[in-house]
Design a protein around this motif. Structure first.
Motif, mmCIF file in Angstrom:
data_model
loop_
_atom_site.group_PDB
_atom_site.id
_atom_site.type_symbol
_atom_site.label_atom_id
_atom_site.label_comp_id
_atom_site.label_asym_id
_atom_site.label_seq_id
_atom_site.Cartn_x
_atom_site.Cartn_y
_atom_site.Cartn_z
ATOM 1 N N SER A 199 0.829 -1.213 0.000
ATOM 2 C CA SER A 199 0.000 0.000 0.000
ATOM 3 C C SER A 199 0.858 1.255 0.000
ATOM 4 O O SER A 199 0.607 2.204 -0.763
ATOM 5 N N ALA A 200 1.873 1.278 0.860
ATOM 6 C CA ALA A 200 2.760 2.442 0.926
ATOM 7 C C ALA A 200 3.511 2.628 -0.384
ATOM 8 O O ALA A 200 3.685 3.754 -0.869
ATOM 9 N N ASN A 201 3.964 1.523 -0.969
ATOM 10 C CA ASN A 201 4.723 1.594 -2.220
ATOM 11 C C ASN A 201 3.860 2.109 -3.364
ATOM 12 O O ASN A 201 4.303 2.925 -4.182
ATOM 13 N N LEU A 202 2.633 1.644 -3.429
ATOM 14 C CA LEU A 202 1.722 2.107 -4.479
ATOM 15 C C LEU A 202 1.456 3.605 -4.347
ATOM 16 O O LEU A 202 1.433 4.336 -5.351
ATOM 17 N N ALA A 203 1.262 4.078 -3.115
ATOM 18 C CA ALA A 203 1.006 5.505 -2.903
ATOM 19 C C ALA A 203 2.210 6.335 -3.324
ATOM 20 O O ALA A 203 2.078 7.370 -3.991
ATOM 21 N N TYR A 204 3.387 5.874 -2.946
ATOM 22 C CA TYR A 204 4.605 6.616 -3.265
ATOM 23 C C TYR A 204 4.832 6.698 -4.769
ATOM 24 O O TYR A 204 5.120 7.767 -5.325
ATOM 25 N N MET A 205 4.696 5.586 -5.456
ATOM 26 C CA MET A 205 4.952 5.568 -6.893
ATOM 27 C C MET A 205 3.894 6.346 -7.673
ATOM 28 O O MET A 205 4.194 6.931 -8.720
ATOM 29 N N THR A 206 2.671 6.352 -7.181
ATOM 30 C CA THR A 206 1.611 7.111 -7.850
ATOM 31 C C THR A 206 1.961 8.592 -7.908
ATOM 32 O O THR A 206 1.892 9.233 -8.966
ATOM 33 N N VAL A 207 2.369 9.144 -6.762
ATOM 34 C CA VAL A 207 2.724 10.561 -6.729
ATOM 35 C C VAL A 207 4.018 10.811 -7.499
ATOM 36 O O VAL A 207 4.165 11.830 -8.180
ATOM 37 N N ALA A 208 4.958 9.861 -7.415
ATOM 38 C CA ALA A 208 6.231 10.024 -8.126
ATOM 39 C C ALA A 208 6.039 10.045 -9.635
ATOM 40 O O ALA A 208 6.763 10.740 -10.353
ATOM 41 N N LEU A 216 3.132 10.964 -11.117
ATOM 42 C CA LEU A 216 2.311 12.127 -11.436
ATOM 43 C C LEU A 216 3.148 13.401 -11.531
ATOM 44 O O LEU A 216 2.865 14.279 -12.347
ATOM 45 N N SER A 217 4.177 13.511 -10.707
ATOM 46 C CA SER A 217 4.983 14.744 -10.639
ATOM 47 C C SER A 217 5.577 15.151 -11.983
ATOM 48 O O SER A 217 5.385 16.292 -12.424
ATOM 49 N N PRO A 218 6.323 14.281 -12.669
ATOM 50 C CA PRO A 218 6.878 14.707 -13.954
ATOM 51 C C PRO A 218 5.813 14.922 -15.018
ATOM 52 O O PRO A 218 6.017 15.691 -15.960
ATOM 53 N N TRP A 221 -2.317 12.657 -19.554
ATOM 54 C CA TRP A 221 -2.400 11.209 -19.708
ATOM 55 C C TRP A 221 -1.270 10.679 -20.584
ATOM 56 O O TRP A 221 -0.734 9.594 -20.345
ATOM 57 N N MET A 222 -0.880 11.461 -21.588
ATOM 58 C CA MET A 222 0.188 11.025 -22.475
ATOM 59 C C MET A 222 1.541 11.021 -21.742
ATOM 60 O O MET A 222 2.355 10.119 -21.926
ATOM 61 N N SER A 223 1.748 12.019 -20.888
ATOM 62 C CA SER A 223 2.981 12.091 -20.121
ATOM 63 C C SER A 223 3.108 10.912 -19.167
ATOM 64 O O SER A 223 4.172 10.293 -19.052
ATOM 65 N N LEU A 236 -3.355 4.635 -11.603
ATOM 66 C CA LEU A 236 -3.505 5.357 -10.343
ATOM 67 C C LEU A 236 -2.997 6.790 -10.460
ATOM 68 O O LEU A 236 -3.588 7.722 -9.895
ATOM 69 N N ALA A 237 -1.893 6.974 -11.179
ATOM 70 C CA ALA A 237 -1.343 8.322 -11.348
ATOM 71 C C ALA A 237 -2.324 9.224 -12.086
ATOM 72 O O ALA A 237 -2.474 10.407 -11.750
ATOM 73 N N TYR A 238 -2.983 8.681 -13.083
ATOM 74 C CA TYR A 238 -3.951 9.497 -13.816
ATOM 75 C C TYR A 238 -5.136 9.864 -12.925
ATOM 76 O O TYR A 238 -5.627 11.000 -12.970
ATOM 77 N N LEU A 239 -5.589 8.936 -12.086
ATOM 78 C CA LEU A 239 -6.713 9.217 -11.200
ATOM 79 C C LEU A 239 -6.358 10.269 -10.150
ATOM 80 O O LEU A 239 -7.232 10.968 -9.647
#
Length: 608
Positions: free
Chosen positions: A138-147, A149-151, A164-166, A401-404
């Motif tokens: 759970s923690a790993n998924l949250a971290y990677m989602t934001v990571a 999304l940032s770029p 979405w393309m990025s 998840l990043a897109y959401l």
């Protein structure tokens, strides 16, 4: 001179830099995959055959956790709230030293693939292993989602490519080379990406400082604008950033990360315990220099926009404070085509390293912790193939998840810290309970973990919904920004309205005094404004204390329940000495038991 409101796009050279970074990462990953194609074992894929040396693993560890989140978030944090977060570097460095007497001497001799296998050995409980792994995932998924999304936000700001393309671009590249090459591809691409990261951040720091007029000017503007603050020593736990919660809280935050699968998996990939120790020793100066540089970058960005009289966030040129860094890069570095592309590549490098490491560790958790039974008896080739498919699955999941999560508007460092802490704090508490106290049993550990998780998630969720919102420092000036009806920009007559023929300056509602152009903010501590008028609330606690809360609750409740249930258990056993942290073994065990545990570890190390 172009207006701040002008749309600045990537040049061909910028795209070349970006393509070189992405293509280079892909090429390295594929090369490592082809080179190691002869060995199709799970251990080779997940742990590099346990033959990695300290330097590449050190750089990989650095690149994984000093990600795009910090590249965008730390300068923005300084820009918005000031420099108090620099004290988190003290806790970060201390956590690396603590690892040398906890994580490495405990985990390495056990020869684990998943860090949560330790829980099964410690408690002889499969359920604890699975529950601990679920928390880590759970923690790993949250971290990677934001990571991830940032770029995507950075690229959307920089070149107008849809979000979405990025996300798909970065996510797919990281997923492909990680799927093909495993941990070796991850580590060696991280080495390449670390070089890109340092090249980018120092280029921006040096060029931005020169544009402002030197380091003295940067420091002056930081002080006059209220951002330069190092003396918040309030003991009120609701104050967002203080010396105490930044230093103390970050120890727990980073210790939880050091006990995570991504960290321990790298430790286990080294060829000897001495190499594992070197990984963390070598990483300390890297993270120290990086952290201070990121804070300095925030001050440089602040000084740049204040000195030109146009804060892009206050002027409405950007809508999300997390876009301040890429916006600055596109304007400050546009004098030389290619430099904006270099820094955007830096942000992408941070995201790729985090994504690739994360999905590799998620596949390891799934294979070792959740599917160990069903996969037992299958061939190495079949297990490795399933592991690769899991890497691909998790890569696609993170992209979705990043897109959401694209609507996140808050400080990206705080969002990440809170999301991870809500699950990793209790997980850290479980490992500390297990490694410190032989009295801890499986019922106590289970209840402690669940209680710590409930309290931690409850506080984190409540803080988002009902907690006190610390006021940001006042935004910068907009008196030299052009309005929509401006058709030209005269550098000798700033703000001249050529449409109306007037020479009025475009003032912000709190325009500075031009005789002292940067002294327009008082030095009142913004983070404490309004707190004295509020009743104390559990939800108002500083987000930096969430990992402390989860850890302490798990240990206290877990130990209490263990002591209370011990008389009622029919199968009571004490763990072997080698399943406790070395520094506390002599306290609980006889010298003979400790020696036997150490000899067992040495024999296992020699065999491997």
């Amino acid at each position: 001179m172009a207006s701040q409101s002008d749309s600045i796009k990537f040049s061909t050279t910028d795209f070349i830099f970006l393509a070189l970074m992405l293509g280079g990462s892909m090429a390295i990953g594929i090369f490592i995959a082809v080179r190691g194609n002869k060995k199709k074992t799970k251990e080779e894929y997940l742990l590099g055959g346990r033959h990695m040396t300290a330097i590449p693993v050190c750089l990989s560890l650095f690149a994984t956790f000093q990600s795009a989140i910090s590249l965008l978030g730390v300068p923005t944090e300084v820009y918005t709230y000031g420099t108090m977060m620099v004290y988190s570097q003290l806790g970060l460095i201390l956590s690396y030293l603590i690892v040398l007497v906890t994580v490495i001497p405990l985990m390495y001799p056990l020869g684990l693939t998943s860090v949560y296998e330790y829980l099964s050995l410690r408690y002889r409980s499969r359920s604890l292993q699975v529950l601990g792994a679920a928390m880590g995932v759970s923690a790993n998924l949250a971290y990677m989602t934001v990571a991830l999304l940032s770029p995507a936000l950075a690229l959307e700001t920089a070149v107008g490519i849809p979000l979405w393309m990025s996300i798909c671009l970065v996510g797919s590249i990281g997923t492909v080379y990680t799927t093909l090459g495993g941990i070796k591809s991850v580590i060696w691409t991280d080495v390449f990406q670390s070089a890109i990261i340092f090249a980018g951040i120092f280029t921006v720091l040096v060029k931005g400082t020169m544009d402002v007029g030197g380091a003295d000017k940067v420091w002056q503007i930081g002080a006059d604008s209220g951002r330069l603050q190092f003396d918040e020593v309030s003991l009120d736990p609701r104050v967002r950033h203080t010396v105490w919660n930044q230093s103390f809280g970050s120890v727990f935050y980073w210790l939880a990360i050091h006990f995570s699968q991504s960290s321990v998996q790298r430790v286990m990939s080294t060829r000897a315990i001495g190499e594992a120790n070197k990984v963390y020793i070598f990483t300390i100066p890297l993270v120290g220099v990086y952290g201070v540089t990121m804070c300095a970058t925030g001050l440089v960005i602040l000084a740049y926009f204040f000195s030109i009289g146009c804060d892009p966030l206050a002027a409405g040129f950007i809508q999300n404070k997390n876009q301040v860094v890429p916006y600055f890069v596109l304007h400050a570095l546009r004098f030389l085509p290619g430099l904006p592309g270099l820094y955007i590549s830096t942000i992408f490098s941070g995201a790729l390293s985090t994504l690739s490491s994360g999905i590799n560790s998620l596949s390891a958790n799934t294979v070792e912790d959740f599917l160990a039974g069903p996969l037992r008896g299958r061939s190495e080739s079949a297990v490795t193939t399933i592991t690769k498919l899991l890497v691909c699955f998790f890569g696609l999941l993170i992209i979705g998840l990043a897109y959401l999560a694209k609507e996140f508007q808050g400080p990206i460092t705080q969002i990440t810290y809170t999301l991870i802490s809500a699950s990793s704090g209790p997980a850290l508490g479980l490992f500390l309970l297990s490694g410190l106290f032989p009295q801890a049993n499986s019922p106590g550990a289970l209840v402690g973990l669940l209680a710590g998780s409930v309290v931690s998630v409850w506080q984190a969720t409540g803080s988002f919904l009902f907690g006190y919102r610390a006021p940001t420092l006042p935004q910068g000036p907009t008196h030299l920004c052009l309005t929509d009806n401006s058709t030209a920009y005269n550098t000798t007559t700033p703000g001249y309205d050529f449409t109306s023929g007037s020479a009025d300056l475009y003032m912000s509602p709190w325009s500075p005094n031009f005789t002292t152009p940067y002294s327009y903010l008082n030095t009142t501590t913004a983070s404490t404004l309004g707190l004295g008028e509020r009743e104390f609330s559990f939800y108002d606690l500083s987000y930096t204390l969430n990992p402390v809360l989860g850890t302490v609750m798990t240990v206290l409740i877990g130990l209490t329940v263990s002591l209370l249930t011990r008389p009622f258990l029919t199968d009571v056993h004490s763990p072997e000495a080698n399943l406790l942290f070395p520094f506390c073994r002599h306290f609980w065990y006889s010298d003979r038991d400790v020696l036997n545990a150490e000899m067992k570890s040495i024999r296992q190390d020699i065999e491997e």
